[in-house]
Enzyme design. Structure first.
Site, PDB file in Angstrom:
ATOM      1  N   ASP A  46      -8.316   8.856  -1.905  1.00  0.00           N
ATOM      2  CA  ASP A  46      -8.806   9.953  -1.080  1.00  0.00           C
ATOM      3  C   ASP A  46     -10.307  10.164  -1.252  1.00  0.00           C
ATOM      4  O   ASP A  46     -11.039  10.386  -0.279  1.00  0.00           O
ATOM      5  CB  ASP A  46      -8.032  11.239  -1.403  1.00  0.00           C
ATOM      6  CG  ASP A  46      -7.897  11.469  -2.894  1.00  0.00           C
ATOM      7  OD1 ASP A  46      -8.430  10.666  -3.679  1.00  0.00           O
ATOM      8  OD2 ASP A  46      -7.249  12.453  -3.298  1.00  0.00           O
TER       9      ASP A  46
ATOM     10  N   ASP B 151       7.858   3.674   1.511  1.00  0.00           N
ATOM     11  CA  ASP B 151       7.293   2.496   0.859  1.00  0.00           C
ATOM     12  C   ASP B 151       8.259   1.877  -0.143  1.00  0.00           C
ATOM     13  O   ASP B 151       7.944   0.845  -0.737  1.00  0.00           O
ATOM     14  CB  ASP B 151       5.977   2.859   0.161  1.00  0.00           C
ATOM     15  CG  ASP B 151       4.900   1.810   0.379  1.00  0.00           C
ATOM     16  OD1 ASP B 151       4.934   1.144   1.429  1.00  0.00           O
ATOM     17  OD2 ASP B 151       4.042   1.645  -0.509  1.00  0.00           O
TER      18      ASP B 151
END
Length: 1029
Positions: A730, A326
């Site tokens: 998450d 990224d």
């Protein structure tokens, strides 16, 4: 496919820097009705009719499972629990024509298991009992000759007792036939079993929880009805804090009501899906590794993670590793190139000698006898050579890191002279590079290697990229286009495979014919390397992973913790799990049809609801996908043409009305984005690539799906993939899946599946906890808060309590800071939060403390957690609560409500040399001020209280003990924090002492000046006259 592909879909660009080719695994599909226990075909009776084990509910069970259940199980139907009746027809084992275990039949059975077609039937909740959970004796892995013969003899004895094999038959058949039959019988057994906690361990624990809850109610009754009149403000604060602590305890305790363990059988997995001489039927897996900044995340650690994945004990053509960069770093790109070259030697070495772990950095640094169980004479020589090659590999990586420290003014340039496309990390095209897995990329022994793919998604100014969640969603799409494995394993770049059979452990659940289709993910516990023996700051999180997660596994499944998790791709696409077929209710004709007691009215109402739901387009994509799965999408022409209308080709065989219904329930483009290849992949439940595609077209489509504008006006991050809206994506992602009715499983193999690194110094640990707590506050202030979201779904109540606990725990810090301040205030003022105790009140206090202690002891007893780990967790709960959690609450409120994003600076000081040197590395941060202040004011309070008792005489010692107890409770819990501040040589940074002493002094002086408990004189001021009366 060996070249780097870059491009931007929005700019209609695609650049191929090198030649490419790609390998595409074939896909298969089949449909067969199977047994709900073993996944085998039901079979026919001698008269040609379908075999039916239970005539009450008709639950599909094949004859071998029925016989097994009657002889060694519960002798009842797994669904309705009706006792099985004896069938007169015998089942002959020795007649090859009628043998249900024929090899061709087993092949067909395993084809069915491979594709795991959905059967609308009821789930069997208790897998540990009856035929589905019967264990076999012996070892789980390999057996020597004596063990194998012993197992075969035991099996033959059981067959003779059941009347399936006679002694005459035994004499006629040779040992090879028995071995084959035994292998087939073994393969029919379940791949896992549930191991409930023993009653002698769990029942006392549950009883004490109820007793503690009752005692807590009586305790609150006493505290509320008996205020401290001389310290009313302190009493009010203490009661509010205690009530909040009680609610927090309920949220944390009751989800632990049904803890369970699970055990897998890897040998049965191999017997069922990896039969000799037949194609391997294990499901493919795509592995995701996420990385942001290789200068902060050492490239050598990422390389070790990738090497452990490439050498995993799994078929190489069914493993693909995707590394997300990224940060568009050329350092990571070059590191992967070096890693791919080193893997050609490392992977065959690991598989030849079966070494563990398969991350070279940690394998060569292990302080164990590496010669244990090694019998090959060439092992020592090969190991020394491999260690030397790894050290040379590390030197090359270190050279790349040193080169990357200073970026050239003209930007980075690749080896062929091409400018690096990611020189501007915030404005660059998407990049894809396939290193391994293509033709010619073989190891030194000439064998194929798993595919390794470098991915860097496109980034442009003005677009929201959503950090890690956005990167993971990009990996989901690009992997669906290139390989489309039905399961995905996600790892952080610092978490390597410590157990080469970890993926097989997960497949025991995900490929199970009973529950596999209803599982959204299999979560593994996190284990860590490089932590000091005493685990001063509770980095291992043993209490959470070995107690809380096992408790959730007995309800609806563990929460997703961000790494070490194998996902079902269909669950990430926002589909609902397969609906279980409910048993038909008994009806009668003695009441009118309009009566609500009969099922007629309810059935009609249900039909109306369903029709209205379908009319409004709320029926969900899953039902449409299930209908379309009946005929796999294929292309008529070999040349790829990406036209969305071609999806209708998969609807051949349906009438016009049905086609219209399928295509109009949900608009695939608005849900998944404008990629027909990706949309087609979402309909392929068992994975694989569409027919008629070629590597070039797939690369073009892969560049398209990682473009920065692909997710606009779609449901990515809202209902599909990793959910946006919090830095702890998450929790949100797992919560959404559980709300749809999916289940998850907690897998704890004996050898830890994954290991990673954790911050071991105090400042870094507090900042890690701060980030987690900030994410929880963001979820609490969002529409996905478990307090009010998803009540119309299928989330179980105890599971909801656990999710509520994960988002409200940071707010406990406010009560905790207030409660830790009260002992010092009481010692300085001579007041107390509790009035004089009578005998009954003393009983409630003692009962509460005893119940707390007994609960902890019994919890450690059934979980196996050590008392040291439990105590470290208690200590850090206080340390994190009065520092990181408190700052997270205010930072979250400012960020969500005020739009102000605050950051805390961290300044590093010199670290100590030697092992665990980072443990004594001090980094200044404002998070250290509140706990240091609490320690000082409590110490000052202890000194003041003892001094006052000495001056006031013997009678003042009695009331002092209660105040000293609470003050020492605070100091003892904050002791690891104090030890971290003092450092290895008891050196405390001056700035910490100055700030803390200043705040404590100001607090004490202000309190003495405006003491609210000092009685005020209202009459004339009286002075001593001086006359001796």
């Amino acid at each position: 496919m060996a070249g780097l592909f870059t491009g931007s879909h929005g700019r209609n660009e695609l650049h191929e820097l090198h030649d490419s080719d790609e390998y595409r695994p074939p896909t298969r599909d089949s449909t067969t009705k199977i047994c709900r226990i073993c996944g085998d075909e039901i079979g026919l009776k001698e008269n040609g009719e379908m075999f039916v084990a239970c005539h009450e509910c008709g639950f599909p069970v094949c004859r071998p499972c029925y016989e097994y259940e009657r002889s060694e199980g519960h002798q009842s139907c797994p669904q309705c629990h009706t006792r099985y009746k004896r069938h007169k027809v015998k089942f002959n084992f020795d007649e090859k024509k009628n043998n249900q275990f024929d090899a061709a039949y087993v092949q067909e059975h395993e084809d069915n298991i491979q594709h795991q077609n959905h059967i609308n039937g009821a789930a069997i909740p208790s897998v540990a009992g009856s035929a589905a959970g019967k264990d076999f004796e012996g070892e789980k892995e390999t057996y020597n000759t004596e063990e194998w013969k012993e197992r075969v003899e035991k099996w033959k004895t059981r067959q003779e007792k059941r009347g399936l094999v006679t002694k005459a038959d035994d004499e006629r058949n040779d040992q090879n036939d028995y071995d084959d039959e035994f292998l087939i019988a073994e393969a029919r057994q379940p791949l896992w079993r549930k191991i409930p906690i023993a009653s002698r361990l769990i029942n006392p624990y549950r009883i004490v929880i109820i007793v503690r809850f009752v005692v807590l109610c009586f305790f609150f009754h006493f505290r509320i009805l008996t205020p401290a009149s001389d310290a009313y403000p302190l009493w009010i604060i203490s009661v509010i804090c205690e009530i909040w602590f009680g609610l927090s305890w309920i949220l944390d305790q009751f989800p632990k009501w049904f803890p369970i363990n699970r055990e897998t059988y890897l040998d049965r997995l191999s017997l069922r899906f990896e039969r000799e001489g037949e194609p391997n039927k294990l499901s493919p897996v795509d592995v995701f590794v996420s990385s942001v900044d290789p200068l902060k995340e050492p490239p050598i650690i990422t390389a070790n993670t990738v090497l452990s994945i490439l050498s995993v004990d799994y078929p190489v053509d069914k493993v693909s590793c995707y590394v997300s960069d990224d940060g568009a770093s050329m350092l990571l790109f070059d590191t992967l190139a070096e890693t791919a070259e080193f893997a050609r030697r490392w992977v065959p070495f690991c598989k030849k000698y079966n070494v563990e772990p398969r991350a070279p950095e940690f394998y060569f640094s292990e302080k164990i006898d590496y010669l244990k169980d090694k019998v090959q004479p060439t092992f020592v020589k090969d190991r020394r050579a491999m260690k030397r090659e790894y050290e040379e590999f590390k030197v090359r990586i270190n050279a790349l890191v040193a080169k990357a420290q200073k970026k050239p003014e003209e930007g980075w340039v690749m080896q062929d002279g091409t400018p690096w496309p990611g020189n501007n990390t915030r404005d660059h095209p998407g990049m894809i590079q396939v290193y391994l897995g293509s033709e010619g990329a073989l190891d030194i022994e000439g064998k194929e290697l798993p595919r390794l793919v470098y991915v860097s998604r496109e980034k442009r100014p003005g677009y929201q990229h959503h950090k890690k969640a956005g990167a993971m969603n990009a990996l989901v799409r690009v992997s669906a286009v290139l390989t489309n494995a039905p399961f995905m394993l996600n790892l952080d770049c610092d978490h390597y495979l410590n157990n080469s059979k970890a993926i097989r452990e997960a497949m025991c659940f995900l490929m199970d014919p009973q529950i596999g289709k209803k599982l959204c993910y299999v979560q593994f516990p996190q284990r860590f390397d490089g932590i000091d023996r005493h685990d001063r700051y509770a980095n291992r999180n043993v209490v959470f992973f070995d107690i809380n997660m096992k408790g959730l596994d007995g309800i609806q499944g563990p929460v997703y913790v961000g790494t070490g998790c194998v996902f079902n791709r269909q669950a990430l696409y926002g589909y609902d799990p397969p609906a279980s077929e409910k048993r038909a209710k008994m009806t009668c004709d003695c009441w009118p049809r309009w009566c609500c007691c009969c099922c007629g009215g309810s059935r009609k109402a249900k039909g109306k609801k369903k029709g209205l739901k379908a009319l409004l387009g709320l029926g969900g994509l899953y039902s449409k996908k299930k209908k379309m799965m009946g005929k796999q999408y294929t292309r008529k022409s070999a040349a790829p043409a990406f036209d969305l209308e071609e999806i209708e080709e998969g609807l051949e065989g349906y009438d016009e009305l049905e086609k219209s219904s399928l295509m109009s329930q949900k608009n695939f483009e608005k849900r998944f984005g404008m990629s027909p290849v990706f949309i087609t992949s979402t309909l392929m439940e068992n994975g694989g690539l569409p027919e008629g595609t070629n590597p070039t077209s797939l690369i073009k489509e892969a560049i398209h799906v990682i473009s920065c504008g692909y997710e606009e006006k779609t449901e990515w991050g809202k209902e599909i993939g990793w959910i946006y809206g919090s830095i702890t994506e998450d929790i949100l992602t797992g919560f959404k899946m559980h709300c749809r009715g999916w289940r998850s499983v907690y897998c704890c193999p004996k050898r830890a599946a994954f290991k990673g690194s954790a911050p071991i110094n105090l400042s870094d640990r507090l900042h890690q906890v701060l980030r987690w707590a900030l994410g929880s506050v963001e979820i609490f202030l969002s529409r996905h808060c478990p307090l009010w979201y998803g009540y119309g779904g299928k989330l179980k109540w105890l599971e909801r309590l656990a999710y509520i606990n994960t988002i409200v725990y940071p707010f406990t810090s406010i009560a905790l800071v207030a409660y830790c301040t009260l002992p010092a205030v009481c010692l300085l003022t001579g007041k107390f939060i509790v009035p004089t105790l009578n005998n009954l009140a003393s009983i409630w206090f003692m009962a509460l403390f005893l119940s707390i202690i007994v609960t902890g002891i019994l919890e450690l007893r059934w979980s196996g957690v050590s008392i040291e780990d439990w105590w470290r967790n208690e200590q850090f709960w206080v340390i994190g609560g009065v520092s990181a959690h408190l700052f997270a609450v205010f930072q979250g409120l400012l960020k969500v409500l005020g739009g102000v994003d605050t950051n805390f600076t961290v300044t590093s000081k010199a670290a100590e040399d030697g092992e665990f040197g980072d443990l004594y590395l001090f980094k200044w941060t404002t998070l250290l001020i509140p706990p240091t202040t609490l320690i000082i004011i409590n110490m000052v309070g202890v000194v003041a209280g003892i001094s006052g008792a000495i001056n006031n005489g013997y009678g003042s010692w009695g009331p002092l003990f209660g105040k000293l107890f609470f003050a020492f409770w605070v100091i003892v819990h904050l002791y690891p924090f104090l030890k971290g501040l003092m450092g290895k040589q008891n050196r405390t940074p001056t700035i910490v002492v100055l700030w803390s002493v200043l705040l404590a002094s100001i607090f004490s002086l202000v309190w003495v000046r405006i003491d609210p408990f000092l009685p005020k004189q209202t009459g004339p001021i009286l002075k001593q006259c001086g006359v001796q009366c």
